[in-house]
Scaffold this motif. Structure first.
Motif: not given
Length: 380
Positions: A5-10, A149-150, A154-159, A178-184
């Motif tokens: 996830v890319q965020v812009k700093l200010l 969405q970002q 970030l809140s749920a999956h940043r590692r 690290e985003v969990p992926t559903p089963g194929v």
């Protein structure tokens, strides 16, 4: 799966000055560590730390964790370099290019990206601020901007680590998530995808994603670069600098849109995605000189990568198939003949008379091979 996830700093002017000084210090230190590694042929992180940690920490005013990251960055850079040398990506043994690479230590730009871990960087997601270490001390309440969405990701999956990046006068943080992926899901059908230059992607259901706009943009950019480089004036160089990466951003956005549409259709129909394995195609294909520019600017790998990760997030299976003769084989009767392909867009079978758009016919062959390959690899 890992996403970024890319965020812009200010930053305020004072914070921007501190960030700039920080990147300059850590990359100057990295160049010093690199020279030591090259001179003493010492490339392991542990060995480099033993010989350079105290020196760069004291000389450049680095915090303990920042100094560790500098050394690790150098070790990782040499690991990548040696992998490329073994793979022959930097020329054959004894070639001028390879000799030049092997005889020169890796150099780091003054504004090269620098990783930060949770000891050097903390996130305040709700306040949209970060606190980050710098050579001027801890920078608190450094604002950033991000989409809803970002922020959720970030809140749920940043590692792990985040990279501080300075690009085109702007500051960014690129965070690993690290985003969990559903089963194929078991596919009910197969959607073949034929990647090309005229049509960037064609699916077996007949959808064609034309590359006319992207190819026209590339042609205009190529001609603009040629004219500006010939002038060699200060204003021409300034214009070249301002226009760099625009083509790459346009191409990436186009590939994102196409990949999303294909994956959405596959998810809607319960299909798996079948694609050609195009690895090494640039080395296999022989073209006339005017066509080589188009081949080497063809971003099929990026589009394929986008398809794979978007499919993984949607639980859609992806299978690769042998690309041999997919454009010459009839998807109706299976006959293979070079004469079947009349031109870039037309296909007419000399055996059964079946006629179809050439890319759609190829995509149907890819879908059929994908179904066969899946049955073989998932046989009970």
């Amino acid at each position: 799966m890992k996403l970024v996830v890319q965020v812009k700093l200010l930053p305020t002017p004072e914070q921007a000055t501190a960030l700039e000084a920080t990147l300059r210090a850590v990359n100057t230190a990295a160049c010093q560590v690199s020279r030591h590694a090259h001179e003493h042929r010492t490339f392991r992180n542990y060995d480099l730390r033993k010989h350079t940690y105290t020196q760069i920490k004291d000389e450049y005013g680095l915090a303990a964790q920042a100094a560790q990251h500098v050394i690790k960055k150098v070790a990782d850079a040499y690991t990548t370099l040696h992998a490329n040398l073994r793979a022959g990506n930097l020329g054959k043994a004894g070639s001028a290019r390879r000799i030049r690479v092997e005889s020169t230590p890796i150099a780091f730009r003054a504004a090269a990206a620098q990783p930060f871990d949770d000891r050097c960087l903390s996130w305040q997601i709700d306040a949209r601020t970060v606190s980050i270490w710098s050579v001027a001390g801890r920078l608190k309440n450094l604002a950033f901007t991000a989409s809803a969405q970002q922020l959720t990701t970030l809140s749920a999956h940043r590692r792990g680590e985040s990279d501080l990046v300075y690009r085109d006068g702007m500051w960014f943080l690129i965070a690993t998530c690290e985003v969990p992926t559903p089963g194929v899901k078991d596919p009910e059908a197969f959607l073949g995808v034929d990647l090309g230059i005229v049509n960037l992607a064609t699916t077996s259901d007949g959808a064609r994603h034309c590359g006319k706009a992207l190819n026209a943009l590339r042609h205009r950019r190529r001609e603009l670069r040629r004219r500006l480089q010939a002038k060699r004036t200060t204003s021409a160089k300034r214009l070249l600098k301002r226009h760099r990466r625009k083509e790459a951003r346009f191409a990436a956005n186009t590939n994102h849109v196409i990949a999303k549409q294909i994956v959405t259709e596959a998810e809607r129909t319960g299909s798996a995605i079948a694609m050609e394995d195009l690895q090494g195609i640039r080395d296999r294909v022989r073209l006339r000189k005017p066509q080589r520019v188009m081949l080497h600017s063809w971003s099929f790998h990026q589009l394929g990568a986008f398809l794979v990760y978007k499919a993984a997030r949607a639980g859609v299976a992806v299978i690769y198939v042998d690309p041999a003769f997919t454009s010459q084989q009839c998807s109706s009767c299976g006959q293979v003949d070079r004469k079947n392909r009349l031109d870039q867009a037309s296909f007419s079978c000399t055996s059964c008379g079946f006629a179809e758009h050439a890319d759609v016919n190829a995509a149907r062959n890819i879908a059929a091979r994908g179904e066969t390959g899946w049955a073989v690899s998932h046989a009970a």
